[in-house]
Scaffold this active site. Structure first.
Site, PDB file in Angstrom:
ATOM      1  N   LYS A 231       0.788  -1.239   0.000  1.00  0.00           N
ATOM      2  CA  LYS A 231       0.000   0.000   0.000  1.00  0.00           C
ATOM      3  C   LYS A 231       0.822   1.293   0.000  1.00  0.00           C
ATOM      4  CE  LYS A 231      -3.427  -1.084  -0.558  1.00  0.00           C
ATOM      5  NZ  LYS A 231      -3.788  -1.803  -1.835  1.00  0.00           N
TER       6      LYS A 231
ATOM      7  N   HIS B 139       6.769  -7.375  -2.287  1.00  0.00           N
ATOM      8  CA  HIS B 139       6.590  -6.720  -0.982  1.00  0.00           C
ATOM      9  C   HIS B 139       7.548  -7.320   0.050  1.00  0.00           C
ATOM     10  CE1 HIS B 139       3.162  -4.490  -2.284  1.00  0.00           C
ATOM     11  NE2 HIS B 139       2.301  -5.461  -2.267  1.00  0.00           N
TER      12      HIS B 139
ATOM     13  N   SER C 151      -4.307   2.864   4.712  1.00  0.00           N
ATOM     14  CA  SER C 151      -4.555   2.263   3.408  1.00  0.00           C
ATOM     15  C   SER C 151      -4.579   0.737   3.512  1.00  0.00           C
ATOM     16  CB  SER C 151      -3.469   2.713   2.427  1.00  0.00           C
ATOM     17  OG  SER C 151      -3.699   2.164   1.157  1.00  0.00           O
TER      18      SER C 151
HETATM   19  S1  PPS Z   1      -0.636  -2.901  -3.277  1.00  0.00           S
HETATM   20  O1  PPS Z   1      -1.892  -3.676  -3.063  1.00  0.00           O
HETATM   21  O2  PPS Z   1       0.306  -3.091  -2.159  1.00  0.00           O
HETATM   22  O3  PPS Z   1      -0.024  -3.140  -4.559  1.00  0.00           O
HETATM   23  O4  PPS Z   1      -1.126  -1.379  -3.201  1.00  0.00           O
HETATM   24  P1  PPS Z   1      -0.278  -0.113  -3.685  1.00  0.00           P
HETATM   25  O5  PPS Z   1      -0.463   0.081  -5.115  1.00  0.00           O
HETATM   26  O6  PPS Z   1       1.103  -0.187  -3.154  1.00  0.00           O
HETATM   27  O7  PPS Z   1      -0.974   1.061  -2.878  1.00  0.00           O
HETATM   28  C1  PPS Z   1      -2.316   1.457  -3.073  1.00  0.00           C
HETATM   29  C2  PPS Z   1      -2.432   2.868  -2.554  1.00  0.00           C
HETATM   30  O8  PPS Z   1      -1.796   3.753  -3.495  1.00  0.00           O
HETATM   31  C3  PPS Z   1      -2.767   4.686  -3.933  1.00  0.00           C
HETATM   32  N1  PPS Z   1      -2.517   5.080  -5.326  1.00  0.00           N
HETATM   33  C4  PPS Z   1      -2.357   6.353  -5.704  1.00  0.00           C
HETATM   34  N2  PPS Z   1      -2.324   7.499  -4.988  1.00  0.00           N
HETATM   35  C5  PPS Z   1      -2.186   8.653  -5.678  1.00  0.00           C
HETATM   36  N3  PPS Z   1      -2.083   8.715  -7.023  1.00  0.00           N
HETATM   37  C6  PPS Z   1      -2.106   7.585  -7.786  1.00  0.00           C
HETATM   38  N4  PPS Z   1      -2.010   7.665  -9.103  1.00  0.00           N
HETATM   39  C7  PPS Z   1      -2.245   6.330  -7.107  1.00  0.00           C
HETATM   40  N5  PPS Z   1      -2.312   5.043  -7.513  1.00  0.00           N
HETATM   41  C8  PPS Z   1      -2.487   4.296  -6.414  1.00  0.00           C
HETATM   42  C9  PPS Z   1      -4.085   3.945  -3.762  1.00  0.00           C
HETATM   43  O9  PPS Z   1      -5.182   4.826  -3.831  1.00  0.00           O
HETATM   44  C10 PPS Z   1      -3.856   3.319  -2.399  1.00  0.00           C
HETATM   45  O10 PPS Z   1      -3.843   4.298  -1.360  1.00  0.00           O
HETATM   46  P2  PPS Z   1      -5.147   4.759  -0.507  1.00  0.00           P
HETATM   47  O11 PPS Z   1      -4.633   5.676   0.558  1.00  0.00           O
HETATM   48  O12 PPS Z   1      -5.743   3.518   0.072  1.00  0.00           O
HETATM   49  O13 PPS Z   1      -6.049   5.469  -1.459  1.00  0.00           O
END
Ligand code: PPS
Length: 298
Positions: A53, A112, A142
């Protein structure tokens, strides 16, 4: 969904956690361990490493567009384009199988794993690595919402009990603190590692895209970079089937979407004053031996 290995599931159908080499894990990330441990990395591989996340999908998509966006209209979901190395979900090929079957160069591979569990061939091959880190408070929020909606993760429980488990590292992939600081230490001696912060990406995505280009020696034009920066905006990625994970059968978007908020500081809507004080106290203790610094607001 059907899971053959019911012994390792809770009655609610969620996976149980166990200690794996000192790290809390579920069987989805250890069932294929021999193949993960023996995975053959290549010198041109790019490993995208994160605590869950922290912005994995975001950086995966940026790199996918930088390398393959021009001549290849993406239709396949990002989790097929960028295999999740240690994953082993029934009905999907394992992460190592998917990586072995990738025909691209470079191969983009997601993990991860905490530093000490990364297959050693990545270091032997001097593969390039991008680590993305996110401040602990937003990361915890998150991850909490993710565990609520993702049926292949352990039950989240309520927010307070989740937060206690986050601080104790009793969630898949173990303690956030050791993860971010372990990779930070690695960066000091391994020059092929770029350490990015989620907060920097939110603050100025274009600047971080440029940083990635310069680290990878890509001569992407300013126009192309601008197009990519627009395409990876939260709203665009939320609408985009390649990135929004809408096709994953075990995620319940009625509970919470994968692309949830994408903000720095959402923790303020979750932490009580008492939880915040407790968290800060634990944080000070656990992070006292590392120099890595985070921003919890912009
Ligand atoms: S995972 O399941 O571990 O692969 O998730 P991961 O992609 O690492 O993290 C998901 C969070 O990243 C946010 N996210 C973004 N934030 C801002 N801009 C963009 N473009 C973007 N893409 C992914 C996503 O919304 C999750 O965070 P939260 O706080 O839950 O919204």
């Amino acid at each position: 969904m059907e899971f053959p290995d019911m012994a390792s599931m809770t009655p609610e159908g969620r996976p149980m956690m166990f200690d794996f080499e000192g790290i809390s894990m579920t069987h989805f990330f250890t069932d294929n361990w021999e193949n993960v441990r023996n995975f053959q990395a290549r010198p041109d591989d790019i490993l995208i490493a994160t605590y869950p996340k922290a912005g994995t999908t975001w950086v995966s998509y940026i790199l996918d567009l930088l390398y393959f966006g021009k001549d290849n209209a993406q239709t396949k979901p990002i989790y097929e384009r960028v295999p999740f190395l240690e994953s082993c979900f029934q009905k999907f090929p394992s992460g190592t199988e998917m990586a072995d079957n990738l025909t691209t160069s470079p191969r983009l591979i997601k993990t991860h794993l905490p530093l000490q569990l990364v297959p050693k061939s990545f270091w032997e091959q001097n593969s390039r690595v991008v680590y993305v880190a996110r401040n602990a408070k937003d990361n915890a929020v998150s991850y909490f919402h993710f565990d609520r909606m993702n049926m292949v993760q352990p039950e989240s429980g309520d927010w307070n009990s989740y937060l206690q488990r986050f601080m104790g590292g009793k969630i898949p992939f173990g303690p956030w603190y050791d993860h971010v600081s372990g990779w930070w230490e690695k960066k000091q001696t391994y020059s092929n590692l770029l350490y990015l912060f989620y907060e920097d990406l939110v603050e100025d995505t274009g600047r971080e895209v440029e940083r990635l280009c310069s680290f990878f020696g890509l001569s992407t034009s300013p126009e192309e970079r601008e197009k990519i920066t627009k395409g990876v905006h939260f709203d665009a990625m939320k609408q985009n089937k390649v990135t929004n994970h809408a096709t994953i059968p075990f995620m319940d978007f009625k509970i919470s979407p994968f692309m949830r908020k994408g903000k720095v500081g959402d923790w303020k809507n979750h932490f009580t004053v008492a939880q915040n004080e407790q968290f800060d106290e634990v944080y000070k203790q656990k992070m006292k031996n590392t120099t890595v610094k985070f921003r919890t607001e912009l």
